[in-house]
Design a protein around this motif. Structure first.
Motif, PDB file in Angstrom:
ATOM      1  N   SER A   1     -17.113  29.772  75.441  1.00 49.46           N
ATOM      2  CA  SER A   1     -16.224  30.849  75.037  1.00 49.46           C
ATOM      3  C   SER A   1     -15.110  30.322  74.141  1.00 49.46           C
ATOM      4  CB  SER A   1     -15.622  31.519  76.271  1.00 49.46           C
ATOM      5  OG  SER A   1     -14.720  32.522  75.886  1.00 49.46           O
ATOM      6  N   ARG A   2     -14.792  31.087  73.104  1.00 48.59           N
ATOM      7  CA  ARG A   2     -13.681  30.785  72.210  1.00 48.59           C
ATOM      8  C   ARG A   2     -12.705  31.957  72.271  1.00 48.59           C
ATOM      9  NH1 ARG A   2     -15.111  26.706  68.493  1.00 48.59           N
ATOM     10  NH2 ARG A   2     -17.319  26.161  68.542  1.00 48.59           N
ATOM     11  N   PRO A   3     -11.405  31.680  72.106  1.00 46.25           N
ATOM     12  CA  PRO A   3     -10.444  32.781  72.172  1.00 46.25           C
ATOM     13  C   PRO A   3     -10.637  33.835  71.087  1.00 46.25           C
ATOM     14  CG  PRO A   3      -9.339  30.668  72.407  1.00 46.25           C
ATOM     15  CD  PRO A   3     -10.745  30.373  72.000  1.00 46.25           C
ATOM     16  N   LEU A   4     -11.094  33.424  69.883  1.00 50.96           N
ATOM     17  CA  LEU A   4     -11.099  34.329  68.745  1.00 50.96           C
ATOM     18  C   LEU A   4     -12.387  34.208  67.941  1.00 50.96           C
ATOM     19  CD1 LEU A   4      -9.523  36.306  66.854  1.00 50.96           C
ATOM     20  CD2 LEU A   4      -8.676  34.280  65.661  1.00 50.96           C
ATOM     21  N   SER A   5     -12.977  35.358  67.625  1.00 49.76           N
ATOM     22  CA  SER A   5     -14.117  35.412  66.708  1.00 49.76           C
ATOM     23  C   SER A   5     -13.723  36.302  65.530  1.00 49.76           C
ATOM     24  CB  SER A   5     -15.359  36.001  67.389  1.00 49.76           C
ATOM     25  OG  SER A   5     -15.807  35.166  68.435  1.00 49.76           O
ATOM     26  N   ILE A   6     -13.857  35.777  64.326  1.00 55.58           N
ATOM     27  CA  ILE A   6     -13.560  36.525  63.107  1.00 55.58           C
ATOM     28  C   ILE A   6     -14.882  37.023  62.541  1.00 55.58           C
ATOM     29  CG2 ILE A   6     -12.554  36.424  60.792  1.00 55.58           C
ATOM     30  CD1 ILE A   6     -10.818  34.065  61.845  1.00 55.58           C
ATOM     31  N   ILE A   7     -15.032  38.335  62.438  1.00 57.55           N
ATOM     32  CA  ILE A   7     -16.293  38.952  62.018  1.00 57.55           C
ATOM     33  C   ILE A   7     -16.117  39.551  60.619  1.00 57.55           C
ATOM     34  CG2 ILE A   7     -18.138  40.532  62.648  1.00 57.55           C
ATOM     35  CD1 ILE A   7     -17.555  38.464  64.807  1.00 57.55           C
ATOM     36  N   ILE A   8     -17.020  39.184  59.710  1.00 56.95           N
ATOM     37  CA  ILE A   8     -16.952  39.668  58.335  1.00 56.95           C
ATOM     38  C   ILE A   8     -18.331  40.179  57.934  1.00 56.95           C
ATOM     39  CG2 ILE A   8     -16.358  39.091  55.951  1.00 56.95           C
ATOM     40  CD1 ILE A   8     -14.780  36.679  57.105  1.00 56.95           C
TER      41      ILE A   8
ATOM     42  N   PRO B   1      -5.992  30.031  66.202  1.00 58.94           N
ATOM     43  CA  PRO B   1      -6.348  29.468  67.512  1.00 58.94           C
ATOM     44  C   PRO B   1      -7.811  29.029  67.470  1.00 58.94           C
ATOM     45  CG  PRO B   1      -6.327  31.854  67.604  1.00 58.94           C
ATOM     46  CD  PRO B   1      -5.797  31.488  66.251  1.00 58.94           C
ATOM     47  N   GLU B   2      -8.300  28.463  68.558  1.00 59.15           N
ATOM     48  CA  GLU B   2      -9.707  28.075  68.599  1.00 59.15           C
ATOM     49  C   GLU B   2     -10.551  29.291  68.205  1.00 59.15           C
ATOM     50  OE1 GLU B   2     -13.005  26.182  71.675  1.00 59.15           O
ATOM     51  OE2 GLU B   2     -11.021  26.755  72.396  1.00 59.15           O
ATOM     52  N   HIS B   3     -11.481  29.086  67.281  1.00 58.83           N
ATOM     53  CA  HIS B   3     -12.135  30.253  66.708  1.00 58.83           C
ATOM     54  C   HIS B   3     -13.512  29.923  66.150  1.00 58.83           C
ATOM     55  CE1 HIS B   3     -10.498  28.256  63.160  1.00 58.83           C
ATOM     56  NE2 HIS B   3     -11.359  28.949  62.415  1.00 58.83           N
ATOM     57  N   GLU B   4     -14.215  30.984  65.819  1.00 60.36           N
ATOM     58  CA  GLU B   4     -15.457  30.917  65.057  1.00 60.36           C
ATOM     59  C   GLU B   4     -15.396  32.004  63.997  1.00 60.36           C
ATOM     60  OE1 GLU B   4     -18.773  31.834  67.593  1.00 60.36           O
ATOM     61  OE2 GLU B   4     -17.941  33.760  68.211  1.00 60.36           O
ATOM     62  N   ILE B   5     -16.149  31.831  62.933  1.00 60.94           N
ATOM     63  CA  ILE B   5     -16.213  32.810  61.856  1.00 60.94           C
ATOM     64  C   ILE B   5     -17.665  33.232  61.717  1.00 60.94           C
ATOM     65  CG2 ILE B   5     -15.843  33.247  59.403  1.00 60.94           C
ATOM     66  CD1 ILE B   5     -13.698  30.998  59.515  1.00 60.94           C
ATOM     67  N   ILE B   6     -17.916  34.516  61.878  1.00 59.35           N
ATOM     68  CA  ILE B   6     -19.282  35.035  61.794  1.00 59.35           C
ATOM     69  C   ILE B   6     -19.390  35.964  60.592  1.00 59.35           C
ATOM     70  CG2 ILE B   6     -21.104  36.349  62.948  1.00 59.35           C
ATOM     71  CD1 ILE B   6     -19.889  35.572  65.615  1.00 59.35           C
TER      72      ILE B   6
ATOM     73  N   GLU C   1     -21.634  41.485  69.013  1.00 55.90           N
ATOM     74  CA  GLU C   1     -22.567  41.181  70.098  1.00 55.90           C
ATOM     75  C   GLU C   1     -22.830  39.681  70.184  1.00 55.90           C
ATOM     76  OE1 GLU C   1     -26.041  43.576  69.325  1.00 55.90           O
ATOM     77  OE2 GLU C   1     -25.486  44.979  70.905  1.00 55.90           O
ATOM     78  N   ALA C   2     -22.920  39.014  69.041  1.00 54.77           N
ATOM     79  CA  ALA C   2     -23.225  37.580  69.013  1.00 54.77           C
ATOM     80  C   ALA C   2     -21.998  36.710  69.238  1.00 54.77           C
ATOM     81  CB  ALA C   2     -23.864  37.225  67.669  1.00 54.77           C
ATOM     82  N   ALA C   3     -20.809  37.301  69.190  1.00 56.19           N
ATOM     83  CA  ALA C   3     -19.563  36.532  69.238  1.00 56.19           C
ATOM     84  C   ALA C   3     -19.336  35.880  70.600  1.00 56.19           C
ATOM     85  CB  ALA C   3     -18.390  37.449  68.901  1.00 56.19           C
ATOM     86  N   HIS C   4     -18.691  34.725  70.567  1.00 57.86           N
ATOM     87  CA  HIS C   4     -18.308  34.006  71.788  1.00 57.86           C
ATOM     88  C   HIS C   4     -16.841  34.235  72.146  1.00 57.86           C
ATOM     89  CE1 HIS C   4     -21.717  31.111  70.466  1.00 57.86           C
ATOM     90  NE2 HIS C   4     -22.175  32.022  71.296  1.00 57.86           N
ATOM     91  N   GLY C   5     -16.099  34.874  71.262  1.00 58.86           N
ATOM     92  CA  GLY C   5     -14.666  35.024  71.469  1.00 58.86           C
ATOM     93  C   GLY C   5     -14.296  36.152  72.404  1.00 58.86           C
TER      94      GLY C   5
END
Length: 242
Positions: free
Chosen positions: A2-9, A33-38, A83-87
């Motif tokens: 799990s990550r605190p933040l997922s940025i979806i574009i 913060p800890e994040h992923e970019i989708i 749906e795919a996000a870990h945040g």
């Protein structure tokens, strides 16, 4: 993990904009913060996918790329990414260069000061639109009609920059056009609305994928559907368990 933040574009035929947008995101990465970019490629027919792969190879290592086999629409693309996000938290923005990713930091700080049970939806309101006159007039009319009908309190519900909890989004009924009504629907479920002024910049390259007439026809139908959902939603004021 799990990550605190997922940025979806969600992107459709934005090949020429991907590089500059990703470069800006890369510069901001240390401030997030800890994040992923989708990035969700919604059936693009140009070199969008190749541009995304090149941007990831150039150093945006936290990027994930998900592609639809055909165009399904912006709401469906955002749904795929969420749906795919870990945040725990979801931030959305457009991939045409008009949104300033620095605003995500301000939005995240505003949202996370609340307790989990009071999680808000934060909207980046575009006070000075960098669109053509016809688009601005159409948007002003639509916003006025929507506020009278749905009473969502949001001056710019179609703004692409929003931040909210993933679990709250997953509770909502899904339909194309949902992304324009998140303040109204999340408000029905008790989410507090926070509006933060954000920069709106001219599109880097290309043109909008929507016409004013097309938006109006679909938007009015969707608005009536959302009003029906608001009216039919029943939630308890308090829960007790024994």
């Amino acid at each position: 993990m799990s990550r605190p933040l997922s940025i979806i574009i969600a992107v459709l035929n934005e090949a020429r904009n991907i590089g500059p947008v990703c470069a800006e995101l890369s510069k901001m990465a240390a401030s997030f913060p800890e994040h992923e970019i989708i990035f969700v490629n919604d059936g693009s027919t140009d070199d969008t996918l190749a541009s995304l792969r090149a941007a990831r190879a150039a150093g945006l290592t936290q990027m994930r790329i998900i592609s639809h086999d055909r165009r399904l629409g912006k709401s469906a693309a955002l749904r795929t990414g969420i749906e795919a996000a870990h945040g725990e938290w979801i931030a959305t923005m457009d991939g045409d260069g008009q949104d300033d990713p620095a605003t995500i930091i301000t939005m995240y700080r505003a949202a996370t000061q609340f307790k989990e049970a009071e999680a808000p939806i934060v909207v980046g309101v575009r006070r000075k639109r960098r669109d053509g006159l016809s688009r601005r007039l159409a948007t002003r009319f639509a916003n006025g009609l929507r506020q009278k009908l749905l009473k969502d309190g949001c001056p710019d519900t179609g703004a692409p920059m929003k931040l909210f909890r993933r679990d709250m989004f997953m509770r909502l009924p899904q339909f194309e056009g949902l992304h324009r009504f998140l303040p109204a629907l999340m408000g029905t479920y008790g989410a507090k609305l926070i509006c933060i002024e954000t920069k709106h910049r001219p599109r880097l390259h290309g043109v909008s994928k929507y016409t004013n007439f097309g938006r109006a026809c679909v938007g009015l139908r969707d608005m009536m559907g959302v009003a029906w959902l608001q009216n039919r939603t029943r939630l308890p004021r308090q829960l007790t368990e024994e």
